[in-house]
Design a protein around this motif. Structure first.
Motif, PDB file in Angstrom:
ATOM      1  N   SER A  80       0.867  -1.283   0.179  1.00 16.44           N
ATOM      2  CA  SER A  80      -0.056  -0.014  -0.003  1.00 16.44           C
ATOM      3  C   SER A  80       1.072   1.424  -0.014  1.00 16.44           C
ATOM      4  N   GLU A  81       0.442   2.278  -0.621  1.00 19.47           N
ATOM      5  CA  GLU A  81       1.396   3.431  -0.962  1.00 19.47           C
ATOM      6  C   GLU A  81       1.458   4.352   0.369  1.00 19.47           C
ATOM      7  N   ASP A  82       0.429   4.167   1.117  1.00 23.87           N
ATOM      8  CA  ASP A  82       0.477   5.119   2.421  1.00 23.87           C
ATOM      9  C   ASP A  82       1.687   4.657   3.342  1.00 23.87           C
ATOM     10  N   CYS A  83       1.911   5.779   4.133  1.00 26.13           N
ATOM     11  CA  CYS A  83       2.989   5.422   5.015  1.00 26.13           C
ATOM     12  C   CYS A  83       2.407   4.174   5.998  1.00 26.13           C
ATOM     13  N   LYS A  84       3.541   3.597   6.453  1.00 26.27           N
ATOM     14  CA  LYS A  84       3.299   2.128   7.254  1.00 26.27           C
ATOM     15  C   LYS A  84       2.686   2.351   8.640  1.00 26.27           C
ATOM     16  N   THR A  85       3.113   3.277   9.236  1.00 24.46           N
ATOM     17  CA  THR A  85       2.060   3.151  10.610  1.00 24.46           C
ATOM     18  C   THR A  85       0.713   3.431  10.632  1.00 24.46           C
ATOM     19  N   ALA A  86       0.057   2.647  11.192  1.00 23.28           N
ATOM     20  CA  ALA A  86      -1.323   2.803  11.343  1.00 23.28           C
ATOM     21  C   ALA A  86      -2.200   2.923   9.888  1.00 23.28           C
TER      22      ALA A  86
END
Lengths: 324, 321
Positions: free
Chosen positions: A261-267
């Motif tokens: 997924s392209e969003d940042c990893k945390t949460a």
């Protein structure tokens, strides 16, 4: 079958629904006849439906979504465009506190049939305020549906479903997807929410990917196939509701899972999907879950910096090899 | 103009104001007995605003409301018993106990809901106005908010948009001088919120918000203008809340003299005197109305008290339509 771009598929969905239902109208910044939308999704629609129904607005994101909410609860079906996903932050009260909660908070008295469309994603060197992937913010708000189509076919079918529904839909697009071509039938179809799509079948490892990452996952799967690793690529298509069953069934089959997924990893999106599998299917896993996501940084400008943080095929292949 | 109102209309307005006052006094009383969960923001003292504005509206006109919204609901015609039941968290309340004091709506009378985010309802009113325009009806929207909300970006975005599109919205600023404990003069450099109208090219009117007939008259003009498609008006009603901001607030930040001065300007007292002076009503009629309203409130309380709470599992219902 004929091929159209993701952009055209979205436009077809808007056009068909506006022809079908006079209560459907569009509003947003520069979506009308003078510009046709920053990404040209609404190009030509003002000419067909007029400036009242394809409504250019001032630069007022909160009032754009708020106006959509007010129209939705008084008999209309607005589709609001927020020019860049990052700018949804300006409209967050109206999206998260108003649109999402009105049906519940008022005891089910009224429905809120609206769609907020917006493009996410990095890769075009426009830095920290125009490149984020914030899908997870909206997954965290009960009352919202979150769609995230990766192909022209899915984009059209999901957008039509979103417009015809009775709930607020946060409709995630991706700026690199707009020019991508894919098969879209001439005849009408709808895609239900909460139904994932297996984009490629495989036996050794499940790769769950979203939006533009689906295409990178498919590229990686092709390359891994050449090396004898059979990858199944699952695209949830809607993040809320999330089709847990198709994901879990795939994991039961392969015993291994990588989430891209392209969003940042945390949460992020990948955290939720990982948690679902950990909670409901951990016994089927033969290896730890791997996540391929952006590091927890803002999106940088300079091309080598930006490319460094966006997940790519190499990172996906590496993650797959670590679990098989 | 106001003097041309029929006796029937005057009585109706007086009754509505009393309903709000007695209702709020009862809520305060129930609160003191620990029967009201959460917090409350009482409308007592500001009755002339809601009643003066809503007396100009039809049933199919819309209003949007705020955290201090009981008065708006009652003025627009909501049932007292269902408002009270909602405040007590009962299943028979307008929102089945999901909303409470700060989130009451009654879509059957065009009450589009109270939002507890200060300024959050203003763009929604604009959307309702846009919907009216697109559906081509002659409805209007009255949008209530406080002077504190006029410092939110949504106020400016919304009025600009409504002015630009000539939407049938009446923006009603209830200036009660304090946003929680912050006096207006500590939050804005101007004295009249209505002056902000000039920035958006629409009329801005300041009115004595404790004079129901004055409010009625200004709102009448704004409603007429809106119905004719001439666009929005910003009305600033200068008023005062009799109690603190919310239940825990003894309002010590307000000088005693100021409170006394405003209590002397009590909108109900003034309207009553006016009605008696002009022989619109006689004392016996006033007493009769008071008696009837008291009975209505008692009935509403009885209904609310005797109503069941929702079952816990209902918390999971109505998330999606």
């Amino acid at each position: 079958m004929r091929k159209v771009t993701y952009r055209e598929a979205l436009r077809e969905a808007l056009r068909e629904e506006m022809r079908r239902d006079p209560t459907v109208f569009l509003l947003g910044e520069d979506i009308g006849r003078y510009w046709g939308g920053a990404f040209k999704v609404t190009e030509g629609l003002a000419e067909e439906f007029g400036d009242e129904r394809v409504r250019d607005t001032p630069i007022s994101e909160s009032a754009i979504v708020g106006a959509a909410v007010g129209a939705a609860i008084t008999g209309m079906r607005p589709v609001a465009e927020i020019m860049f996903g990052d700018l949804t932050a300006l409209a967050m009260d109206q999206i998260a506190n108003q649109a999402a909660k009105i049906h519940y908070m008022f005891g089910g008295q009224v429905k809120v049939p609206l769609v907020v469309r917006t493009p996410f994603g990095a890769g075009v060197n426009i830095a920290a305020h125009h490149s984020q992937s914030l899908e997870a913010w909206f997954m965290h708000v009960p009352g919202l549906y979150v769609a995230a189509p990766s192909t022209p076919y899915d984009a059209k079918g999901l957008l039509k479903t979103a417009i015809r529904g009775y709930n607020p839909v946060f409709f995630c697009e991706h700026k690199l997807l707009y020019p991508i071509e894919g098969e879209v039938p001439e005849e009408e179809y709808l895609i239900p929410f909460g139904v994932a799509d297996v984009k490629r079948e495989g036996a050794d490892v499940t790769v769950v990917a979203t939006l533009y990452m689906v295409h990178k996952a498919l590229n990686a799967a092709e390359e891994l196939g050449g090396e004898g690793i059979s990858v199944e690529v699952v695209d949830p298509r809607t993040l809320t509701p999330l089709d847990k069953q198709v994901i879990i069934n795939s994991v039961k089959k392969t015993g291994r899972m990588v989430i891209v997924s392209e969003d940042c990893k945390t949460a992020g999106v990948s955290a939720e999907i990982a948690a679902v599998v950990a909670e409901e299917a951990i016994d089927y896993l033969d290896a730890p879950i791997k996540r391929v996501a952006e590091p927890d940084t803002p999106i940088p400008f300079s091309p080598p910096l930006e490319q460094y943080v966006i997940p790519d095929e190499k990172a996906i292949i590496k993650a797959v090899k670590e679990v098989v | 103009m106001a003097l041309s109102l029929t006796k029937e209309k005057l009585v109706e307005m007086y009754r509505k104001m009393l309903e709000i006052r007695f209702f709020e006094e009862k809520v305060f009383e129930l609160y003191a007995q620990n029967l009201v969960p959460g917090t409350i923001h009482l409308y007592a003292g500001e009755e002339a605003v809601a009643v003066g504005v809503c007396s100009n509206l039809r049933k199919d006109d819309y209003i949007t409301s705020t955290h201090r919204g009981h008065g708006h609901c009652i003025a627009k015609g909501a049932e007292l018993k269902r408002v009270m039941a909602e405040i007590l968290g009962k299943k028979t309340g307008y929102c089945k106990g999901k909303g409470g004091s700060m989130h009451i709506a009654d879509f059957s009378i065009g009450m589009l809901g109270a939002t507890a985010v200060v300024g959050g309802g203003i763009p929604i009113a604009v959307g309702a106005g846009l919907s009216i325009k697109l559906r081509d009806t002659d409805q209007v929207v009255a949008c209530f908010f406080g002077e504190g909300a006029s410092n939110q970006g949504t106020f400016h975005e919304s009025i600009n948009m409504a002015a630009l599109w000539k939407l049938p919205v009446i923006f009603v600023c209830e200036n009660n001088l304090y946003a929680m404990g912050t006096r207006q003069s500590r939050a804005m450099a101007i004295e009249n919120v209505a002056d902000r109208a000039i920035a958006y090219g629409i009329p801005g009117e300041v009115v004595d918000g404790n004079d129901v007939l004055a409010v009625y008259e200004v709102a009448w003009k704004a409603v007429e203008r809106a119905r004719k498609g001439e666009g929005p008006t910003l009305i600033e009603c200068k008023t005062y809340r009799h109690k603190g901001h919310s239940r825990i607030d003894p309002a010590k930040y307000r000088p005693k003299e100021e409170v006394e001065e405003w209590l002397a300007k009590d909108p109900i007292k003034r309207f009553k005197e006016r009605l008696l002076q002009t022989n619109a009503l006689v004392e016996a009629e006033i007493q009769q109305i008071e008696k009837e309203v008291s009975a209505e409130i008692e009935e509403a309380v009885k209904f609310a008290m005797e109503s069941p709470y929702p079952t816990p599992e209902e918390a999971l219902e109505d998330v999606y339509a």
